[in-house]
Design a protein around this motif. Sequence first.
Motif, PDB file in Angstrom:
ATOM      1  N   SER A 159       0.836  -1.195   0.000  1.00  0.00           N
ATOM      2  CA  SER A 159       0.000   0.000   0.000  1.00  0.00           C
ATOM      3  C   SER A 159       0.870   1.244   0.000  1.00  0.00           C
ATOM      4  O   SER A 159       2.019   1.211   0.455  1.00  0.00           O
ATOM      5  CB  SER A 159      -0.936   0.021   1.219  1.00  0.00           C
ATOM      6  N   ASN A 303      -3.970   0.377  -2.399  1.00  0.00           N
ATOM      7  CA  ASN A 303      -3.465  -0.965  -2.138  1.00  0.00           C
ATOM      8  C   ASN A 303      -3.368  -1.712  -3.465  1.00  0.00           C
ATOM      9  O   ASN A 303      -4.333  -1.793  -4.223  1.00  0.00           O
ATOM     10  CB  ASN A 303      -4.401  -1.721  -1.190  1.00  0.00           C
ATOM     11  N   THR A 321      -7.183  -1.018  -5.082  1.00  0.00           N
ATOM     12  CA  THR A 321      -8.319  -0.401  -4.401  1.00  0.00           C
ATOM     13  C   THR A 321      -7.857   0.893  -3.765  1.00  0.00           C
ATOM     14  O   THR A 321      -6.704   1.001  -3.330  1.00  0.00           O
ATOM     15  CB  THR A 321      -8.923  -1.331  -3.335  1.00  0.00           C
ATOM     16  N   GLU A 323      -8.869   3.723  -0.793  1.00  0.00           N
ATOM     17  CA  GLU A 323      -9.695   3.976   0.389  1.00  0.00           C
ATOM     18  C   GLU A 323      -9.157   5.191   1.121  1.00  0.00           C
ATOM     19  O   GLU A 323      -8.081   5.710   0.799  1.00  0.00           O
ATOM     20  CB  GLU A 323      -9.662   2.758   1.325  1.00  0.00           C
ATOM     21  N   LYS A 327      -7.574   3.646   6.793  1.00  0.00           N
ATOM     22  CA  LYS A 327      -7.818   2.209   6.721  1.00  0.00           C
ATOM     23  C   LYS A 327      -6.476   1.483   6.792  1.00  0.00           C
ATOM     24  O   LYS A 327      -5.567   1.766   6.014  1.00  0.00           O
ATOM     25  CB  LYS A 327      -8.558   1.850   5.434  1.00  0.00           C
ATOM     26  N   ASP A 329      -3.535  -1.582   6.750  1.00  0.00           N
ATOM     27  CA  ASP A 329      -3.144  -2.611   5.782  1.00  0.00           C
ATOM     28  C   ASP A 329      -3.877  -3.918   6.042  1.00  0.00           C
ATOM     29  O   ASP A 329      -4.234  -4.636   5.111  1.00  0.00           O
ATOM     30  CB  ASP A 329      -1.633  -2.841   5.850  1.00  0.00           C
ATOM     31  N   GLU A 331      -6.913  -4.338   7.306  1.00  0.00           N
ATOM     32  CA  GLU A 331      -8.284  -4.226   6.804  1.00  0.00           C
ATOM     33  C   GLU A 331      -8.320  -4.330   5.283  1.00  0.00           C
ATOM     34  O   GLU A 331      -9.198  -4.985   4.713  1.00  0.00           O
ATOM     35  CB  GLU A 331      -8.892  -2.894   7.246  1.00  0.00           C
ATOM     36  N   LEU A 332      -7.371  -3.685   4.627  1.00  0.00           N
ATOM     37  CA  LEU A 332      -7.305  -3.742   3.170  1.00  0.00           C
ATOM     38  C   LEU A 332      -7.061  -5.174   2.696  1.00  0.00           C
ATOM     39  O   LEU A 332      -7.662  -5.631   1.730  1.00  0.00           O
ATOM     40  CB  LEU A 332      -6.188  -2.829   2.663  1.00  0.00           C
ATOM     41  N   GLU A 335     -10.146  -7.427   2.967  1.00  0.00           N
ATOM     42  CA  GLU A 335     -11.152  -7.133   1.949  1.00  0.00           C
ATOM     43  C   GLU A 335     -10.720  -7.585   0.558  1.00  0.00           C
ATOM     44  O   GLU A 335     -11.528  -8.095  -0.217  1.00  0.00           O
ATOM     45  CB  GLU A 335     -11.439  -5.628   1.924  1.00  0.00           C
ATOM     46  N   ARG A 336      -9.442  -7.407   0.234  1.00  0.00           N
ATOM     47  CA  ARG A 336      -9.003  -7.617  -1.147  1.00  0.00           C
ATOM     48  C   ARG A 336      -8.558  -9.046  -1.456  1.00  0.00           C
ATOM     49  O   ARG A 336      -8.645  -9.477  -2.614  1.00  0.00           O
ATOM     50  CB  ARG A 336      -7.861  -6.662  -1.492  1.00  0.00           C
ATOM     51  N   TYR A 355       0.855  -6.113   7.282  1.00  0.00           N
ATOM     52  CA  TYR A 355      -0.363  -6.858   6.936  1.00  0.00           C
ATOM     53  C   TYR A 355      -0.640  -8.004   7.910  1.00  0.00           C
ATOM     54  O   TYR A 355      -1.648  -8.692   7.771  1.00  0.00           O
ATOM     55  CB  TYR A 355      -0.238  -7.442   5.521  1.00  0.00           C
TER      56      TYR A 355
END
Length: 544
Positions: A159, A303, A321, A323, A327, A329, A331-332, A335-336, A355
Motif C-alpha cells: 500500500s 493498495n 483499491t 480507500e 484504513k 493494511d 483491513e485492506l 477485503e481484497r 499486513y
Amino acid sequence: MFRENSDHLQQSLFESINFMDSRIKAKLEKSWAPIFYKYVFCNIDEKPFSVLYSDTGRPNFPVNILLSLEYIKHLKNYSDDELIENFNFNYLINYAVGIRTLGGMNLSEKTLYDFRARIYQYLIKHPEQEDLIFGQFLNLTRIFAKEAGISMKEQRMDSTMFMSNIKKAGRIALAFDVLYRAVKTIPEDRLSENLKEVLNPEFKTEVIHKTKPSESESRLEMLLNLCQEAKETIENIPGLEKSDAYRILTRFLSEQAYYDEKTRKLNAKDSKSIPSDSLQSAYDEDATYRKKGNKAESGYVLNLSETCSKENPFQLITDYTVEKNIKSDVELFKERLPIVKQNTECQEVYVDGGYYSEEAVQIAKENGVELHFTDLSGRKPISRISVTEYEIDEETKVITKCPKGIIPIHAGVKNGQTVAHFPKEACAMCKLKNQCYCKEQKKDYVVRINLKSIEAAKQREKIECRREEDKSKRAAIEGTNSALKRGHGLSKLRVRGLVKCRVNVGLKVLAQNFKRFARYMLERAKKAIPKMEGEVCPYWSNKW
C-alpha cells in the motif's frame, strides 16, 4: 442514446496511412500505437457503459474512443489541453483509437468532461454495482497476461499513501477556507460587518501569513467564532442549510471546537483530541489524516497486488483499491484477498509485516493462499525458548509436551490462552527452567501461552528460513508505487473526492500495465525479425 462503435473496422481509401512514405509507415507499425489499438481499444467492452446514456436522443460519442483517450492521458501524463491537442494533430494517438484519417473527428473539452461526470455520478448513485473502470481493468489485464504468458500464481501486495488535489494546511488555513466558502454562499445584504471583512483579500494575508506562532491560538479561536456566526446566519436563510458549504461548516465546528460556558464563545479543541478522520480540506470531504512510520499525510491510500513469479517476462498489476488513508493494511488485506483469489486464482502472496494479523492468516487459509511475510511488526518475545518448541495440537491448540518432552498433568484452552500444568519435581530440576514460560505455583508449575503468539512465532520462523527469497519477491512492488507516482502523477492527483480518486487511479494502473506490456511486445517483435549479416537494425520506438 447509446451506440457501440464499430466504425474503425471499416477501411477507407482516404486513410492517412495510404499516403505515407513507406519508411514512415514502417516506423508507425513498429510503435506503441498498433499494440494499443489491438490489445486495448479493440477489447474495450462498451456495453457496461450503456447505463450512462438514455434510450433516446442523439448517439453518444464512442465510448471506446473516450476511454482509450483517458488511458492515453494517464499513460503520457497529459493535461486535458495536451490530450485534445494530440488527438487533433498526433497521428499515433488517432491510430491507437481506431481513427485512420488525421482530423477526421472533432473532440471538445465538454465531451470529455461529460463522460467523466457520467461515470462519477453513476458510481456515487450505484455503489453496489460493479465499478465500470475496474471491470475494464480486469478484462484488459487478463488479455495482456494471456498474450505474454504471465503466471498469476505468485503475487505481492503493498500500500502507498497519496494526496488528492488539496493543499497541506494547518488548522488556521483550514478554518479560513471553511469560513470563506460559507461566507460566499450568504447574500451580501445578510452579511454582518465582521463577515464582510472575511471577503477582503487583506484579511487572509493578515490571518494566515502574518500570524506569529504566539498568536496562532487566538487567531484560530477568532476564526472559529466567525464560523459560528456564519453558521447562525445561514440557519436563518431558508434553503441555505442544505448547501454543501453549511454541511462542511457544521462538521468542521463539531470536530475542531467546543463551547465554553464561562466566556460563551467557542474554544479550539486540543489537537490530540481531533480524530484522524476529521475534515482535512474545505474542498475534499473524504480525505483523512494518517501518520505511517515517519510520514504523515492527508489524503487516501492505494493498495496494489502484482504478479511476482521469476519466470514471468514482466510483472502485471492484478488488483487495486483506493480507500481513505485511515484504513489499515490489515483491513485492506482482509477485503481484497478474496477478490484477488477470485479474479486471478493466486496461490501465494508476499506482504510486509504491516499486513500481519491472526485474521489475515485465517482468511488466507480459507482462500487456499499461502502467505509469506517479509517481517513482522512488534517486538520479538524476550523468552529464549520459542513457543514452537512446545508440542501443541494443531486443532485443539492444547499443549501435549514441553520442550524437554514432559507430558502435562492436565492442559486446556481458556480466555485466549493455552494452559498446561506440569509436575513440580520435573520443572524444578529442568535446565531450561529460567528460559521457559513456566511459573511456579503451590502444587505445580503452569505454562500460559497466548494463542496469537503461537501463530506469530510460526510466522517468525518461516520468515527466518526464507528471508532473502521472500524479500526479493516483495521488494519490487515498491518500484511500482514509485513508477505510478513519478511517471503517472499519483503522488498528487488532479481531482478530489474518493470516487474520483478511484476512477483516476484505475486509469493510471491500467496505463502502467500497458506500458510494460507494450515494451515487452516491441522487444518480442524485434527479436523475432531475422537479421542478415551487415544489416542495419530497424527503428524501434520505445519512447514514452
